[in-house]
Motif scaffolding. Structure first.
Motif: not given
Length: 757
Positions: A491-502
């Motif tokens: 979901l972080a990826k979908k919302l472009n939350q890059k740091d959270d995604y990593l």
């Protein structure tokens, strides 16, 4: 003319056949007795046979014990021959007991105080019964009480129960007992009645409440009951103290004995409304849902409600298959339960009254149901799923984290992890209407970073795994939290939350820190990085004092649903992975087990959830035909139409949802990916009704000996992938299977045809 006549006859027969199919009632295939009791050497589903409506608050069912306990969490055991009474709330298929609110029992003769005899709360009103005088179907239950020859019929609405009692001819003193002390065994989960009240309103009504603490803490249950006959006399009891013709009684161990005038032996009808908010709301629920005394009219409405819900998924197949299938779908749709009142009021997790515009759902057995039941809800119940999601976010806002195991609006902290996370992410990524992605993300991220019971994120962040000497169930915790982290990352990826995604993707690999290449299993470590000894991969854990939750090292080895390909690499490649998977299904040695171990095929234990996805893992290899073999074997051997029709606790729809998906021919190994792995369909035809008038059809040439996929077509084009996606299904179309009695060793084996997660 003869040719014309023949043509007309053929046409008429065809039309009659079509009409019969259109008019065929699906509720006739539901057998609520499936899963209600074990036979020798097995477990049951721990389900109940009583009356309820889809997702309703009331489950009006017989209790066959005075104090239902762990082995009959539903309150009913098919092997019992005694009924203590009929209470209005129950849990379906859980491994723990609770509820059993407002027990009512018709009787004759003098009532006595407690005798201490097992399974008989008052010696005067319990009764023996026989299954030959008992029936059950969706929204209706009937039994004849053998000791007094009273015929009992029950039906229900969302917030009310409706009783019909037919006493034998010549009954001089018909009566009804209402017991507010009836509960699970006192002391279990510190169960106790904190306060209760009974109030005789007039000569046709009684009301009251109880505040009880148990598995769910401090539940408030209000009721309002009306009778179609005059109350001639009322006696109230508080424990062993009796109060004659008193209209109001407060205490903690309350019962009422009501005597009636019943002319000409006509039936006594009883209507009971419930509420978590107030007696006033209970009365309003009752008046709006059961405005008159038409018992069979209400039963017909309950049947119609079930027919609508079951009709969202129509199948063709042999009768026994349809009975198992539609009973499974029925059990899946019993819960979560909308316990908001008709006016929208409900008691929140903060014990204050809130208002909900689209109902408020509880009974979230998420450690079980996130795996298959909730993906099935997103497909067949998208509107309700939206309500589920928004209700869970309400708990996050009011309580600080998403539900773990929510019962009657209260958190009981049962099981590990926080598996509301995959449920929310799955619904969000599938684009269900009415879901705010930012609110969902705030809730899942917050719940995946806040330490709470069952999710020690501080330890995970500091050490990279959960150490067993700091918290038990450490291996299961590490693996399950890693999956939840993968969900947050998507979901972080979908919302472009890059740091959270990593961050969350890195933490989703934490299972690697507990892999022991020497033993080939995920094992427990201390906080100093030392492997815990001794190690026995066959030894079962329960819910503490073991690294494994309701399973062993063999079963938890496969719990990396977010990255099975990485698990294959950890194992040493596909060849070794296949060898270990083959051993898993054929290694019959038993170590130390417990009651969570049942439904065995080798080390596979279908009676509990950690095993449920494993038969589909051959699809990640060059031998998907073995998935087909084992799925068909599980469906054939571990489900049936008897009282022991489930291999273990049904667990609020999960055991049933596995069967529904697998019968259709696919299953969500990763329940938040929108990907379904193809198995072995067990029906001839299925039609899934989708929003916007769409249909998704599944066609097969299924037969008992045709369990192997030979070829597949999707929308009339050859299809060689060993999986399909949720998007394909929601778009509508047709999936066609050609099945055979021998494996097609070439279907679905190419790398591009395998799932990636």
């Amino acid at each position: 003319m003869r040719i014309l006549f023949t043509t007309v006859c053929v046409y008429c027969l065809s039309m009659l056949s079509c009409l019969a199919q259109v008019q065929e009632k699906l509720t006739r295939y539901v057998n609520p007795f499936i899963g209600t009791g074990a036979v020798s050497g097995s477990l049951s589903g721990n389900t109940y046979p009583g009356a309820t409506v889809p997702f309703g608050m009331v489950q009006l069912s017989p209790d066959t014990r005075a104090e239902p306990d762990w082995e009959i969490g539903s309150g009913y055991n098919y092997n019992d021959g005694f009924i203590a009474g009929f209470s209005h709330t129950h849990l379906s298929g859980t491994g723990a007991p609770d509820l059993y609110d407002v027990l009512i029992m018709p009787s004759t003769g003098a009532e006595k105080t407690r005798t201490g005899e097992p399974n008989q709360p008052l010696s005067g009103y319990g009764s023996r019964f026989s299954h030959s005088d008992e029936t059950a179907k969706p929204g209706f239950y009937q039994v004849r009480l053998k000791d007094r020859d009273i015929n009992v019929e029950l039906t229900a609405t969302a917030h009310a129960g409706f009783h019909k009692y037919t006493f034998p001819l010549g009954t001089r003193d018909p009566k009804v007992v209402i017991d507010l002390d009836h509960s699970m065994k006192k002391g279990v989960f510190n169960c106790r009645v904190i306060a209760a009240q009974l109030h005789i309103v007039n000569d046709h009504a009684i009301e009251g409440f109880r505040v009880i603490s148990g598995w769910a803490k401090l539940r408030k249950v209000y009721f309002y009951a009306e009778f179609n006959r005059k109350i001639r006399r009322s006696d109230l009891f508080d424990g062993g103290d009796e109060y004659f013709d008193q209209t109001l009684l407060n205490g903690t161990d309350l019962r009422a004995v009501l005597n009636f005038d019943i002319p000409n032996n006509s039936p006594l009808l009883t209507k009971v409304g419930l509420s978590t908010v107030s007696i006033r709301n209970a009365k309003q629920n009752l008046s709006l849902e059961i405005p008159d005394w038409n018992f069979y009219g209400i039963a017909a409405k309950a049947d119609a409600a079930w027919e609508r819900e079951l009709g969202k998924l129509k199948i063709d197949g042999e009768k026994q298959k349809k009975q198992i299938f539609y009973t499974a779908l029925y059990h899946t749709f019993i819960q979560p339960n909308n316990y908001a009142d008709v006016n929208g009021d409900y008691t929140g997790i903060d014990f204050t009254v809130h208002k909900a515009s689209h109902g408020f759902y509880s009974t979230f057995s998420l450690w079980d149901t996130f795996r298959a039941a909730h993906p099935l809800y997103t497909l067949l119940q998208p509107e309700r799923t939206t309500a589920f999601i928004n209700n869970m976010i309400t708990q996050y806002n009011d309580y600080g984290y998403l539900p773990i195991w929510q019962l009657w609006g209260q958190e009981n902290y049962c099981m590990i992890g926080n598996h509301a996370i995959p449920v929310l992410v799955d619904a969000a990524l599938k684009g269900l209407q009415g879901i705010d992605l930012k609110r969902v993300y705030q809730a899942v991220k917050g719940s995946a970073t806040t330490d709470h019971r069952g999710s020690p994120f501080g330890l995970l962040n500091k050490i990279g795994y959960i150490p067993e000497n700091r918290q038990s169930q450490s291996v299961s915790l590490t693996l399950e939290m890693a999956f939840d982290d993968w969900c947050v990352a998507q979901l972080a990826k979908k919302l472009n939350q890059k740091d959270d995604y990593l961050f969350f993707m890195k933490r989703s690999k934490s299972y690697r820190n507990l892999y022991d290449s020497e033993s080939g299993f995920f094992r427990a470590k201390t906080d100093e990085g030392v492997w815990q000894k001794p190690f026995d991969p066959l030894k079962y854990g329960g819910n503490g004092d073991s690294p494994y939750t309701e399973g062993n090292a063999w079963q938890y080895f496969w719990y990396v649903p977010q990255d099975i390909n990485d698990l294959i690499n950890l194992t040493g490649g596909e060849k070794k992975f296949l060898a270990k998977l083959d051993t898993f299904f054929t290694y019959n040695q038993r170590g130390e087990t417990n009651n969570n171990a049942s439904g065995f095929i080798g080390q596979y234990a279908h009676g509990n959830e950690p095993s449920h996805h494993i038969s589909y893992l051959y699809n990640y290899t060059s031998q998907p035909w073995k998935t087909q073999y084992y799925v068909a074997k599980i469906c054939r051997e571990l489900y049936n139409t008897s009282s022991s029709g489930y291999a273990g606790n049904e667990d609020c729809g999960q055991m049933s949802a596995w069967y529904v998906f697998s019968s259709l021919g696919f299953y969500p190994v990763n329940p938040a990916s929108g990907v379904y792995l193809i198995g072995s369909p067990g029906i001839k035809k299925a039609t899934i009704r989708l929003p916007l008038g769409r249909r998704f059809e599944i066609m097969t040439n299924w037969a008992e000996d045709k369990i192997y996929v030979q070829s597949v077509k999707l929308n009339n084009k050859p299809y060689t992938q060993s999986y399909i996606t949720d998007k394909m299904i929601r778009s509508g179309g047709k999936l066609e299977f050609v099945m055979g009695s021998k494996p097609n060793l070439n279907w679905g084996i190419e790398p591009e045809n395998k799932p990636t997660n």
